[in-house]
Structures are given as C-alpha cells and as structure tokens.
Design an enzyme around this catalytic site. Structure first.
Site, mmCIF file in Angstrom:
data_model
loop_
_atom_site.group_PDB
_atom_site.id
_atom_site.type_symbol
_atom_site.label_atom_id
_atom_site.label_comp_id
_atom_site.label_asym_id
_atom_site.label_seq_id
_atom_site.Cartn_x
_atom_site.Cartn_y
_atom_site.Cartn_z
ATOM 1 N N ARG A 36 -0.738 9.219 2.400
ATOM 2 C CA ARG A 36 -2.173 9.486 2.301
ATOM 3 C C ARG A 36 -2.530 10.963 2.300
ATOM 4 N NH1 ARG A 36 -5.220 4.867 5.980
ATOM 5 N NH2 ARG A 36 -5.028 3.182 4.438
ATOM 6 N N HIS B 172 -11.236 9.485 8.098
ATOM 7 C CA HIS B 172 -10.978 8.048 8.180
ATOM 8 C C HIS B 172 -10.371 7.594 9.499
ATOM 9 C CE1 HIS B 172 -10.166 4.044 6.693
ATOM 10 N NE2 HIS B 172 -8.861 4.180 6.857
ATOM 11 N N HIS C 121 -9.061 9.759 4.272
ATOM 12 C CA HIS C 121 -8.699 8.769 3.253
ATOM 13 C C HIS C 121 -9.013 9.341 1.883
ATOM 14 C CE1 HIS C 121 -8.291 5.000 1.116
ATOM 15 N NE2 HIS C 121 -7.824 4.441 2.217
ATOM 16 N N GLU D 155 0.841 -1.189 0.000
ATOM 17 C CA GLU D 155 0.000 0.000 0.000
ATOM 18 C C GLU D 155 0.882 1.248 0.000
ATOM 19 O OE1 GLU D 155 -3.017 -0.146 3.001
ATOM 20 O OE2 GLU D 155 -3.823 -2.046 2.296
ATOM 21 N N ARG E 201 -0.711 8.636 9.517
ATOM 22 C CA ARG E 201 -0.587 7.182 9.683
ATOM 23 C C ARG E 201 -0.184 6.476 8.393
ATOM 24 N NH1 ARG E 201 -4.144 2.722 9.075
ATOM 25 N NH2 ARG E 201 -5.909 4.091 8.597
#
Length: 538
Positions: free
Chosen positions: A285, A346, A238, A120, A381
């Site tokens: 992100r 998120h 997100h 990811e 994160r």
C-alpha cells in the site's frame, strides 16, 4: 457526580470491543457485570467502513498456509513486524472465523457453500473472506451488535466519552471517568479491568476514509495515564479513496477492486504502476499510495483514476454492490467510467504497546484493535489483516481475563481522589468553534506529517500545532464531546510528529524526503509520559 462499578469496562464499540464483550461474558463469571462504552451510537465505528474483507488462513483452503501468510505480512511490514505476533495471529485465524460463525457472522460463499476468497495487494494467494460483497466490516459489526444488545449481562453506555483513566499510586488502572454528551454529566466508574478498543485516528488528517469518531481517543487516554505507545509515526494512507469530499470523510474504494483486475491510470487512460513496482496495482500500500501521489504532483491534479471497466459488468455489480451504488450516486458508472481516486489517511499501524493478550505497560489496562500495537503490522499493514487482529486479540484478552479475579477496588488512594476532584468542580467556560479548530489541525497534519515528510515540514507542523493550542484554553474539563475529541486530536498529533522527527529514515508508510535510505536494522519507537513530559523510551 455519579459513581458505579463493573468487573470489566470496554471503551469502544467496533468489532474488537463488541467481540471482546461477548467472549468475556461467555467465558467469565463476573459479579459486577460488563460495561461497553461508546461515544456515538452502538454500531458506529471505523469497523463498519471496512470493505475489502478479513484475512483468514483456513485449513480447507489448500492453496494457503500460515507460512505463506507470515511471509507476506512480514514482507509488507518493512522490517518492523514481530515474528511471534504475526505467527500467533495467523495460526489462530481458522479458530476465530469458526467462532464468529456461532455469533451469527456470515461470510460470502459459492454455490457449493464453500467460502469465497479474494486477493488483495501484497498477498501471494486468495485468502481474504468477505461479507455482503464489499461490506465486510458492516456485516460483522451488525451481527455482533445484535448479540450485544440482546445480552442482558452487558450494559451499554451510548453518547458517552471516556475522558480520563483512573490510575492509582501503584500505576494500576482502576476505572475511568466518563462524560455523557446528552446530559453533560460526569460519572466515575470503578473496575479492575479496562479495555481500550477505541479504533483509529484518521480524523487528524484533511483527507481520510475514517468516520468522524476516529479521533485517537484511546491513544490520548493511554498516554495521559502513563502507558507506553509504539510506532506512532506509521500512518497508512490508502491509495484509492473516492476523490469526492463527503461531510466527514472520503469513501473508500476497496483494494479488492484492484485485486479483481482494476488498473490505475491517468486522465488519458494510460497505466503507470509499472514505473513503480513489479507487482503494479498489487504492490504494498505505501508504494501504491506514493505512486498515485507522485502522479498527482507531476500532473498538477488532485486525483488519478481507477479503471474497473476491464472487469465483467455482472461481477462488478455482484462483488462490489456498495461501491457501485456510491459511485452511481456521484454520477459514475464503474462498469463504463473511470473512478477518480486519491490517497487518504486510513489506518494507524502504531498505537498502545501490547502483547497478544492486550496487556499494556499499566496493570489492569488493556488495548485491542487499531488502538493497540501488537507488532503485527510493522511499518506498513498488509491489506485486511486489521479485522483479523481485532478478533484474535479480543478472543485472547477474554481468554486471559477468565483466570483473573476481577474485583472492583474497595478503596481509592490520593492519586485517584485527585483525578476525580478535577471533574467535580464547576468551571465557567466560553464555547469554542471546534469545527474551525479541527479543520486547521487537519490541514496542518496533511501538509506537514502526511504522505511525504521532512525535518522542515514536521518542525513547521509542530510549531503550527503549538500556535493552534493557544486557541484552545482547555487543560482538563471540556464543554462537549467535540471539545474532548479535539483535545485528544491535538495531543495525538503532537505525538505523531515527535515520533516522525525521531525516525531519521524512510521505512514503510513513514517516508522522509530528507532521509531516503532505510536503516539496516529496524527499531520500534517507544514514547511515554514521564513526570508530565513526553519521553522516548529506550
């Protein structure tokens, strides 16, 4: 009012709470047993919506190492990740994965029975385990829920809201007062160990991937009890939620889809991520989120698109069965159609300040999972680190408590009696339209404390929350679970905005239009309730 006692109380039934209950029961001899409290049904939590997977630095994955994972996590954390916390959690991932297997948790494997790893955003190698294709959180939670239900040493209260922690004059947590939403009865439960595993706060925002239960309850409980909270301004949005509104939230289109090769495009199918970061779709992100948001602002649209048609059709169906199904239900064939996506709230990187054993600044009070702030996530994160943190810290709090003498209090002082008395009085109260108030709060937070912020938007949002609070005449007791949730949301929203106003820089997920630069040295923001007033801790 009913009174009871337990050796350990766990508030929250996501992966962190479930695993903690099982590990504590397994390792500790408890005279008064374990109580798990959930305000919903057992199994309904933020955890079950986690699709992408769980980071695991496994010893048999020769392409990976703890050093690599630490580097990726710290780089994504925008200068606020605590090295020792990152190192500890990374080094314990192999052990907790193997322990989860003993509780019936299964991860996807290949034809040779080896774990399947995916990659990811901002990860340098494939190190993410998944289960059920794209239903990792649900599958882990399902296995742990089964074990909790079958464990005769763990009692469960469902449809029960924790409304206030019992803290004595020595600043020791001695239990909790709860409200049963079905019977509307209160109960005082004494314990020398209370663990907050209450999850996140996404419902504070108009658009979120979080379920209805994610209303920041643990943060409100801890703050009102006097605990120190950390880095509340860092809310992760997100980048790819399905841009179709559901009843309570927006469906998450996992980052793993981009990890397998999907591209972000505009309405004409033109890719745009090259304009924002060299890693394109696999940038951190916060960068991908702002890229999508910027494209939406420039084109005056409410979404961009994710093009997964470049991925093999059979692989899409096998790897992302849940995403394929939900999109199909909305008339989207992900093998042939672009997926409309937009950012949504998120995850909360901040939370109740803890160490690796879950200890807070209040003796007897612990926090784990998203409600806690260990220093792992920093300002942004790294994808799929959240479930890993849940299980490692649940394991560690259990390990810490096994050496403690968990005796319930035999006496209560005047401070505890005063708290209990507040909930023993009957009050005449009129019902309120909580749905309307909640939607107003969500609009305020999305506009004023969302993806892009400034002194002007934050100050305006704080004033609007002040005006909104006038429509909610509740200071202690409420009529329903929904009212208690809104009370918590109102408090946590104010705390987020005050923390965001204090941080006069842009860092990670906290992006200030009026302070675009990042300070040379990253500092945590610490906030607590001092003599009834909000105070920033130096």
């Amino acid at each position: 009012m009913k009174y009871s006692k337990y050796s350990v109380i766990i508030i929250g039934s996501g992966i962190a709470g479930l695993y903690a209950a099982l590990k504590i029961e397994q390792q500790t001899n408890l005279d008064d047993g374990i109580l798990l409290i959930t305000k919903s049904k057992l199994g309904e939590s933020n955890s079950r919506y986690a699709q992408g997977g769980m980071v695991a630095v496994m010893k048999d994955n020769k392409s990976d190492s703890t050093e690599s994972h630490i580097t990726d996590t710290i780089k994504a954390g925008a200068g606020l990740s605590e090295f020792n916390a990152v190192k500890f959690i990374s080094e314990h991932s192999d052990a907790v994965v193997k322990d989860l297997l003993k509780f019936g948790v299964e991860f996807d494997r290949d034809e040779n029975n080896n774990f399947c790893y995916t990659k990811e955003a901002a990860h340098s190698v494939r190190r993410i385990l998944h289960s059920g294709g794209d239903a990792t959180g649900k599958m882990i939670e399902k296995a742990l829920t089964k074990d909790v239900r079958e464990n005769e040493n763990i009692d469960v209260y469902e449809q029960t809201e924790a409304v206030e922690l019992l803290v004595n004059s020595n600043k020791e947590c001695k239990g909790v007062i709860v409200f049963n939403d079905l019977t509307h009865e209160y109960e005082t439960i004494y314990s020398s160990a209370v663990i907050l595993a209450t999850g996140g706060l996404g419902q504070l925002y108009k658009y979120t991937t979080n379920p209805a239960v994610a209303t920041g309850d643990g943060l409100a409980l801890a703050y009102n009890a006097g605990a120190v909270l950390q880095d509340l301004e860092f809310i992760q949005f997100h980048p790819t939620a399905l841009a179709i509104d559901g009843d309570e939230n927006r469906f998450l289109i996992s980052e793993a889809v981009r990890g397998e090769g999907a591209k972000l495009v505009d309405a004409d199918g033109i890719e745009f991520m090259h304009k924002y970061h060299e890693k394109r779709e696999l940038a951190p992100r916060d960068i991908v989120t702002r890229a999508n948001y910027n494209e939406m602002l420039e084109s005056h649209t409410d979404h961009v698109y994710l093009n997964a048609t470049c991925i093999d059709k059979e692989k899409l169906a096998e790897r992302f069965p849940n995403i394929s199904r939900i999109c199909a239900e909305n008339g989207i064939d992900i093998a042939h159609d672009f997926i409309p996506v937009a950012p949504a709230a998120h995850y909360s990187m901040g939370g109740i300040k803890t160490d690796m054993e879950g200890r807070t600044s209040i003796s007897g009070l612990y926090a784990i999972g998203e409600a806690a702030s260990t220093g792992l996530h920093g300002g942004n994160r790294l994808a799929s680190n959240s479930i890993l943190e849940c299980v490692v810290c649940a394991y560690e709090v259990a390990n810490y408590l096994k050496d403690k003498e968990l005796k319930t209090p035999k006496q209560i002082d005047e401070d505890l009696k005063a708290v209990i008395d507040k909930y023993s009085k009957d009050l005449l109260m009129e019902e309120l339209d909580i749905d309307e108030l909640k939607h107003e709060l969500q609009d305020i937070m999305w506009r004023g404390a969302g993806i892009l912020r400034s002194e002007k938007t934050l100050t305006q949002a704080l004033q609007e929350l002040h005006n909104l609070a006038k429509k909610f005449p509740r200071s202690v007791k409420c009529l329903s679970k929904e009212e208690y949730e809104f009370k918590n949301m109102l408090l946590v929203a104010r705390l987020i905005i005050n923390s965001a106003l204090q941080r006069k820089e842009s860092r990670g997920a906290h992006y200030r239009l009026d302070y675009l630069n990042t300070d040379e040295v990253g500092k945590h923001s610490l906030i607590a309730k001092c003599e009834g007033e909000l105070s920033f801790v130096k």
